[in-house]
Design an enzyme around this catalytic site. Sequence first.
Site, short mmCIF file in Angstrom:
data_model
loop_
_atom_site.label_atom_id
_atom_site.label_comp_id
_atom_site.label_asym_id
_atom_site.label_seq_id
_atom_site.Cartn_x
_atom_site.Cartn_y
_atom_site.Cartn_z
N ARG A 40 0.82 -1.22 0.00
CA ARG A 40 0.00 0.00 0.00
C ARG A 40 0.86 1.26 0.00
O ARG A 40 0.46 2.28 -0.58
CB ARG A 40 -0.93 0.00 1.21
N LYS A 201 -21.84 -15.03 1.58
CA LYS A 201 -23.23 -14.70 1.86
C LYS A 201 -23.94 -13.92 0.78
O LYS A 201 -23.41 -12.96 0.23
CB LYS A 201 -23.27 -13.87 3.14
N GLY A 354 -10.43 -7.61 -1.63
CA GLY A 354 -10.72 -8.70 -0.70
C GLY A 354 -10.20 -10.03 -1.17
O GLY A 354 -9.12 -10.13 -1.76
N GLY A 377 -14.35 -3.23 0.64
CA GLY A 377 -15.66 -2.64 0.95
C GLY A 377 -16.03 -1.55 -0.04
O GLY A 377 -17.18 -1.47 -0.50
P1 AMP Z 1 -16.99 -12.86 1.08
O1 AMP Z 1 -16.20 -12.10 2.12
O2 AMP Z 1 -18.45 -12.77 1.24
O3 AMP Z 1 -16.50 -12.58 -0.32
O4 AMP Z 1 -16.68 -14.38 1.37
C1 AMP Z 1 -15.42 -14.94 1.30
C2 AMP Z 1 -15.47 -16.25 2.02
O5 AMP Z 1 -16.44 -17.07 1.44
C3 AMP Z 1 -14.18 -17.03 1.99
O6 AMP Z 1 -13.64 -17.06 3.28
C4 AMP Z 1 -14.60 -18.41 1.52
O7 AMP Z 1 -14.04 -19.46 2.25
C5 AMP Z 1 -16.10 -18.38 1.75
N1 AMP Z 1 -16.80 -19.36 0.91
C6 AMP Z 1 -16.83 -19.42 -0.43
N2 AMP Z 1 -17.50 -20.51 -0.83
C7 AMP Z 1 -17.91 -21.17 0.28
C8 AMP Z 1 -18.62 -22.38 0.52
N3 AMP Z 1 -19.02 -23.14 -0.49
N4 AMP Z 1 -18.84 -22.73 1.79
C9 AMP Z 1 -18.38 -21.97 2.81
N5 AMP Z 1 -17.70 -20.84 2.64
C10 AMP Z 1 -17.45 -20.43 1.40
#
Ligand code: AMP
Length: 397
Positions: A40, A201, A354, A377
């Site tokens: 950064r 999610k 991310g 974010g």
């Molecule tokens: P996000 O911060 O919402 O982009 O989520 C990232 C996280 O989603 C990572 O830590 C992944 O391990 C998790 N993730 C992706 N696919 C799955 C899955 N099939 N089951 C559980 N966690 C997941």
Amino acid sequence: MNYNKMTVTDADFKGKKVLLRCDFNVPQDKATGEITSDKRIVAALPTIRYLLEQGAAVIACSHLGKPKGTWKESLTLAPVAKRLSELLGMEVIFAKDIIGEDAKAKAAALQPGQLMLLENLRFDAREEKNDPEFAKELASMAEVFVSDAFGTVHRAHASTAGVAAFLPAYSGMLVEKELSIMGKALDDPKRPFVAILGGAKVSSKIGVINNLLEKADTIIIGGGMSYTFMKAQGFEVGNSLLETDWLDYSLEMIQKAKDKGVKLLLPVDTVVGKEFDADTERRIVDSDKMPADWEGMDIGPKTIELFSEAVKDAGTVVWNGPMGVFEFPAFAVGTEAMAKALAASEAVTIVGGGDSAAAVEKLGYADKMTHISTGGGASLEFLEGKELPGVACLLNK
Ligand code: AMP
């Protein structure tokens, strides 16, 4: 939202004192405080160098960590000043406070071509509250404001938005790049425009799905969030991640995609694991035949083919969120395959910050992408079409 903002090359900074908001929120070793990645700091150098070459006196500022308004010695920006000085090969004057006597005296004495750094902005609780008095005091040390911390433009803080009430505000080179590439992708994308969404999610990506349904030609949904879409259509998802509160919403989105003629692609096969564990027993099953006591961990080979095919002839691809539990090597295959598909594509490829950005970098495909956003974010809120306070406050072109 207007992304066409005045940038550093649009103004004359000669002899001007510039308040430059940087993102020096670097990772540090917990025990020694040593900076473990200076990425950064390196990323901020082009704007700093440009301003100094133009004859500006630069007062840089940033937050580091989450001191929550209290003075925490472990989160001082002193090591950043040192590293910055090493990288630039010049003195970086470090202020012992933010808007206190030391900072003000040093800022007043600062000469064109000199650089100083204020202490951690978040040592003062008024920074995150966007306190107008605090913003005014910060602004009083300079004549111009330059915003180059994309990672915080979605926050209305004193140093990201508040100061713009008192100073003419321009984007730095990093923010300018984010705005021009992502702004164009959303406003006037080269088509077909394909969005790949993954991660844990649905609930954290609702705004993104909704906004992209208005703009994209194809939306690909993988990762943990895909199971809520599958369940909503009546399929078994076993022990997979599921957000029951969002089943109706998922159905609405499927319908909205149909109504708008947007292709919505969901996994057709899934790598399931017996347990949520790196070494668990695994199987590949069709997505509509998931066993009730197993858990979806990654997209399967047929899905990789389907998703990669959609990316192949795309004009623009935006990717946010991994396709599986990529932290476990056995379930990183889908995420890796998508990174590879983007790298091989002729499209304008944009990777949201991310996890997906980390995956692309880890796999060595970073230089094959058009753009990797520097803000997790912030890039998500950008894709949601939300007004970003740290961008809205900049002068329009
Ligand atoms: P996000 O911060 O919402 O982009 O989520 C990232 C996280 O989603 C990572 O830590 C992944 O391990 C998790 N993730 C992706 N696919 C799955 C899955 N099939 N089951 C559980 N966690 C997941």
